[in-house]
Write a protein that holds these residues in place. Structure first.
Motif, PDB file in Angstrom:
ATOM      1  N   TYR A 317      -2.422   5.776   0.356  1.00 35.16           N
ATOM      2  CA  TYR A 317      -3.396   6.025  -0.713  1.00 35.16           C
ATOM      3  C   TYR A 317      -4.643   6.702  -0.146  1.00 35.16           C
ATOM      4  O   TYR A 317      -5.147   7.686  -0.690  1.00 35.16           O
ATOM      5  N   GLU A 318      -5.126   6.179   0.974  1.00 31.75           N
ATOM      6  CA  GLU A 318      -6.354   6.732   1.551  1.00 31.75           C
ATOM      7  C   GLU A 318      -6.156   8.153   2.096  1.00 31.75           C
ATOM      8  O   GLU A 318      -7.051   8.981   2.029  1.00 31.75           O
ATOM      9  N   LYS A 319      -4.946   8.401   2.595  1.00 31.73           N
ATOM     10  CA  LYS A 319      -4.665   9.745   3.106  1.00 31.73           C
ATOM     11  C   LYS A 319      -4.607  10.786   1.981  1.00 31.73           C
ATOM     12  O   LYS A 319      -4.973  11.934   2.175  1.00 31.73           O
ATOM     13  N   PHE A 320      -4.114  10.333   0.803  1.00 27.57           N
ATOM     14  CA  PHE A 320      -3.884  11.298  -0.285  1.00 27.57           C
ATOM     15  C   PHE A 320      -4.719  10.989  -1.528  1.00 27.57           C
ATOM     16  O   PHE A 320      -4.230  11.127  -2.649  1.00 27.57           O
ATOM     17  N   THR A 321      -5.967  10.576  -1.339  1.00 23.59           N
ATOM     18  CA  THR A 321      -6.801  10.205  -2.502  1.00 23.59           C
ATOM     19  C   THR A 321      -6.953  11.351  -3.498  1.00 23.59           C
ATOM     20  O   THR A 321      -7.218  11.101  -4.677  1.00 23.59           O
ATOM     21  N   ASN A 322      -6.778  12.582  -3.040  1.00 24.74           N
ATOM     22  CA  ASN A 322      -6.898  13.697  -3.985  1.00 24.74           C
ATOM     23  C   ASN A 322      -5.783  13.715  -5.038  1.00 24.74           C
ATOM     24  O   ASN A 322      -5.934  14.297  -6.089  1.00 24.74           O
ATOM     25  N   PHE A 323      -4.671  13.033  -4.774  1.00 24.36           N
ATOM     26  CA  PHE A 323      -3.582  12.977  -5.756  1.00 24.36           C
ATOM     27  C   PHE A 323      -3.610  11.715  -6.624  1.00 24.36           C
ATOM     28  O   PHE A 323      -2.966  11.659  -7.650  1.00 24.36           O
ATOM     29  N   VAL A 328      -2.437   0.238  -7.663  1.00 21.26           N
ATOM     30  CA  VAL A 328      -2.274  -0.800  -8.684  1.00 21.26           C
ATOM     31  C   VAL A 328      -1.186  -1.791  -8.272  1.00 21.26           C
ATOM     32  O   VAL A 328      -0.450  -1.560  -7.297  1.00 21.26           O
ATOM     33  N   GLY A 329      -1.087  -2.891  -9.017  1.00 22.72           N
ATOM     34  CA  GLY A 329      -0.018  -3.853  -8.794  1.00 22.72           C
ATOM     35  C   GLY A 329      -0.422  -5.027  -7.928  1.00 22.72           C
ATOM     36  O   GLY A 329      -1.555  -5.116  -7.457  1.00 22.72           O
ATOM     37  N   ILE A 330       0.544  -5.927  -7.737  1.00 18.17           N
ATOM     38  CA  ILE A 330       0.354  -7.111  -6.905  1.00 18.17           C
ATOM     39  C   ILE A 330       1.626  -7.317  -6.088  1.00 18.17           C
ATOM     40  O   ILE A 330       2.733  -7.207  -6.623  1.00 18.17           O
ATOM     41  N   GLY A 331       1.461  -7.630  -4.803  1.00 20.94           N
ATOM     42  CA  GLY A 331       2.608  -7.965  -3.960  1.00 20.94           C
ATOM     43  C   GLY A 331       3.595  -6.820  -3.869  1.00 20.94           C
ATOM     44  O   GLY A 331       3.221  -5.668  -3.614  1.00 20.94           O
ATOM     45  N   MET A 332       4.858  -7.121  -4.106  1.00 26.36           N
ATOM     46  CA  MET A 332       5.909  -6.101  -4.010  1.00 26.36           C
ATOM     47  C   MET A 332       6.182  -5.445  -5.365  1.00 26.36           C
ATOM     48  O   MET A 332       7.244  -4.866  -5.584  1.00 26.36           O
ATOM     49  N   MET A 333       5.201  -5.591  -6.255  1.00 27.77           N
ATOM     50  CA  MET A 333       5.223  -4.849  -7.515  1.00 27.77           C
ATOM     51  C   MET A 333       4.011  -3.944  -7.422  1.00 27.77           C
ATOM     52  O   MET A 333       2.913  -4.296  -7.855  1.00 27.77           O
ATOM     53  N   ALA A 334       4.208  -2.814  -6.747  1.00 27.98           N
ATOM     54  CA  ALA A 334       3.063  -2.010  -6.341  1.00 27.98           C
ATOM     55  C   ALA A 334       3.145  -0.624  -6.937  1.00 27.98           C
ATOM     56  O   ALA A 334       4.225  -0.160  -7.341  1.00 27.98           O
ATOM     57  N   GLY A 335       2.010   0.066  -6.971  1.00 25.92           N
ATOM     58  CA  GLY A 335       2.028   1.411  -7.495  1.00 25.92           C
ATOM     59  C   GLY A 335       0.794   2.197  -7.138  1.00 25.92           C
ATOM     60  O   GLY A 335      -0.187   1.652  -6.628  1.00 25.92           O
ATOM     61  N   LEU A 336       0.878   3.489  -7.385  1.00 25.49           N
ATOM     62  CA  LEU A 336      -0.262   4.383  -7.229  1.00 25.49           C
ATOM     63  C   LEU A 336      -0.394   5.173  -8.525  1.00 25.49           C
ATOM     64  O   LEU A 336       0.565   5.820  -8.953  1.00 25.49           O
ATOM     65  N   ARG A 337      -1.554   5.051  -9.173  1.00 19.43           N
ATOM     66  CA  ARG A 337      -1.804   5.823 -10.388  1.00 19.43           C
ATOM     67  C   ARG A 337      -2.116   7.252  -9.997  1.00 19.43           C
ATOM     68  O   ARG A 337      -3.075   7.504  -9.274  1.00 19.43           O
ATOM     69  N   CYS A 338      -1.281   8.185 -10.468  1.00 21.87           N
ATOM     70  CA  CYS A 338      -1.472   9.592 -10.116  1.00 21.87           C
ATOM     71  C   CYS A 338      -2.514  10.244 -11.011  1.00 21.87           C
ATOM     72  O   CYS A 338      -2.752   9.787 -12.124  1.00 21.87           O
ATOM     73  N   LYS A 339      -3.095  11.318 -10.524  1.00 22.05           N
ATOM     74  CA  LYS A 339      -4.119  12.011 -11.321  1.00 22.05           C
ATOM     75  C   LYS A 339      -3.501  12.676 -12.549  1.00 22.05           C
ATOM     76  O   LYS A 339      -4.151  12.829 -13.561  1.00 22.05           O
ATOM     77  N   ASP A 340      -2.224  13.071 -12.464  1.00 28.62           N
ATOM     78  CA  ASP A 340      -1.559  13.636 -13.645  1.00 28.62           C
ATOM     79  C   ASP A 340      -0.045  13.454 -13.546  1.00 28.62           C
ATOM     80  O   ASP A 340       0.497  13.189 -12.477  1.00 28.62           O
ATOM     81  N   ALA A 389       6.908  13.602   1.518  1.00 19.19           N
ATOM     82  CA  ALA A 389       7.114  14.036   0.131  1.00 19.19           C
ATOM     83  C   ALA A 389       5.788  14.459  -0.506  1.00 19.19           C
ATOM     84  O   ALA A 389       5.730  15.479  -1.205  1.00 19.19           O
ATOM     85  N   ILE A 390       4.742  13.685  -0.254  1.00 12.96           N
ATOM     86  CA  ILE A 390       3.435  14.008  -0.856  1.00 12.96           C
ATOM     87  C   ILE A 390       2.781  15.163  -0.100  1.00 12.96           C
ATOM     88  O   ILE A 390       2.186  16.057  -0.698  1.00 12.96           O
ATOM     89  N   GLY A 391       2.960  15.170   1.227  1.00 16.68           N
ATOM     90  CA  GLY A 391       2.399  16.226   2.067  1.00 16.68           C
ATOM     91  C   GLY A 391       2.882  17.612   1.683  1.00 16.68           C
ATOM     92  O   GLY A 391       2.185  18.620   1.887  1.00 16.68           O
ATOM     93  N   ARG A 392       4.084  17.683   1.117  1.00 12.08           N
ATOM     94  CA  ARG A 392       4.675  18.976   0.744  1.00 12.08           C
ATOM     95  C   ARG A 392       4.038  19.616  -0.486  1.00 12.08           C
ATOM     96  O   ARG A 392       4.223  20.809  -0.726  1.00 12.08           O
TER      97      ARG A 392
END
Ligand SMILES: *Cc1c(COP(=O)(O)O)cnc(C)c1O
Length: 393
Positions: A317-323, A328-340, A389-392
């Motif tokens: 998340y910290e590496k790709f904050t621009n995306f 979000v989430g708790i424990g092994m129910m995790a996620g990243l809210r994307c900008k779009d 995958a995100i780096g690409r």
């Protein structure tokens, strides 16, 4: 014909399938037909809680299958009674269980318990159930209607009456009237975007509902069985619901749905049933899965895995904050809210190519639901692939 051709010819087109066919699995690692390796950050949507090819689960199922798979709920079933004991005792709640075969079926059971609880002298006095706008509660006619998302109500009507949707948890109390018998919520909305409800708000709601004798139904179909790190998300939120539903992870891949309640007196013989529910095979799965995960919790292994996974997700998340908007989430129910939504689509596609399977939730959330037994090596490998995958982009 190959699998894809057979599927296209003979299976109804209700799913937009990914063009991959898996042939082998080992914990959180999968191989497809071309022998390409993938790290599984989906566990069949929070189902394969103890990993693919789990030897303990497989042995227990094999042994049971060689004896009795199914008789009928007309008779006592030892593994079912044991599974109920394990689930109830681990939950810490004074409850009893009913066994079905899916999340939707468990929620149907919950709604039936609430509706019958709302009866006075055989007449339904209270029947309304309040749910949240961004909820997901299943695919049967009733649970589709219980699901607050408008787009789920496009066809299939007329629906059963009595579902009321709250914009957010803050709005629930103001929607309660003389006909309200229950409130059904997910503590961390799965399909709705991996969004946890605020603990203080949930505790306050639970108190209000208790005062008004309105039942609190917690849909733990996705959050249950250590997904959040606690056996139930209700344990984590320190609330005592009246009804809890479980499914996905509780059978480790064998179809099981459970509705459990402290209102033990509501159902009488004949009020509810299921041909398959709680049979020898599926109940054996529940016993083994709960045992395996209880041990992992007690040994500290589960918490360690969760902390390791979380640290990796943080770095990503910290590496790709621009995306990303937020984690979000708790424990092994995790996620990243994307900008779009487009970014999310690209990440999911790239991730598949790089050899890690991930999920979407809602429009713009990248959702990660790895097996709870995933190894550190698999976590490393999965995040390396996700990084590529995100780096690409
Ligand atoms: C998946 C899910 C359901 C439906 O479960 P099925 O087994 O597909 O019927 C219900 N509620 C929640 C919160 C879910 O995540």
């Amino acid at each position: 014909m190959d699998t894809k051709q057979l599927d296209n010819r003979y299976v109804l087109p209700t799913y937009a399938r990914n063009d991959v066919e898996f042939v082998k699995g080992e914990n959180a690692t999968l191989w497809d037909k071309e022998n390409k390796r993938y790290i599984d950050f989906t566990s069949g949507i929070a189902v394969v809680s103890v990993g693919h090819g789990n030897k303990r689960l497989a042995d227990a199922l094999c042994n049971q299958a060689k004896n009795i798979i199914h008789i009928s709920n007309l008779y006592y079933i030892a593994p079912q009674a044991k599974a109920a004991q394990k689930v109830v005792e681990t939950s810490g709640f004074d409850m009893q269980c009913f066994f079905g075969n899916s999340g939707a079926e468990a929620n149907e059971g919950a709604i039936k318990i609430a509706r019958k609880y709302g009866e006075v002298d055989g007449e339904v006095k209270r029947y309304k159930i309040i749910t949240l706008k961004h909820s997901f509660h299943g695919r049967t006619i009733t649970t589709v209607k219980a699901t607050g998302q408008e787009k789920m109500h496009n066809y299939f009507g007329p629906f059963p009456d009595g579902f009321v949707y709250a914009e957010s948890i803050d709005e629930i109390e103001s929607l309660i009237d003389d006909h309200t018998v229950g409130v059904m919520i997910e503590l961390v909305q799965g399909e709705g975007g991996v969004e946890p409800l605020e603990k203080e708000k949930v505790q306050r709601l639970a108190k209000v509902l208790k005062e008004k004798d309105v039942l609190l139904i917690v849909d733990e179909v996705q959050t249950g069985v250590y997904r959040t790190g606690a056996f139930l998300a209700s344990n984590l939120y320190e609330i005592e619901p009246d009804i809890i539903t479980l499914a996905k992870g509780v059978g480790g891949g064998v179809p099981v749905g459970i509705v459990m309640t402290s209102k033990k007196e509501v159902f009488s013989p004949g009020d509810h049933g299921s041909t398959f529910g709680g049979n020898y095979l599926s109940s054996t799965a529940v016993c083994e899965v709960v045992d395996i995960l209880n041990e992992a919790k007690r040994s500290g292994e589960l918490d360690e895995t969760i902390a390791y996974f979380d640290a990796k997700l943080n770095s990503l998340y910290e590496k790709f904050t621009n995306f990303f908007e937020k984690k979000v989430g708790i424990g092994m129910m995790a996620g990243l809210r994307c900008k779009d939504a487009q970014t999310l689509q690209t990440i999911v596609q790239n991730a598949k190519e790089e050899g890690v399977m991930v999920l979407k939730a809602g429009r713009d959330t990248l959702r990660l639901l790895p097996p709870l037994t995933i190894s550190k090596k698999e976590i490393d490998e999965g995040f390396d692939a996700l990084d590529r995958a995100i780096g690409r982009i």
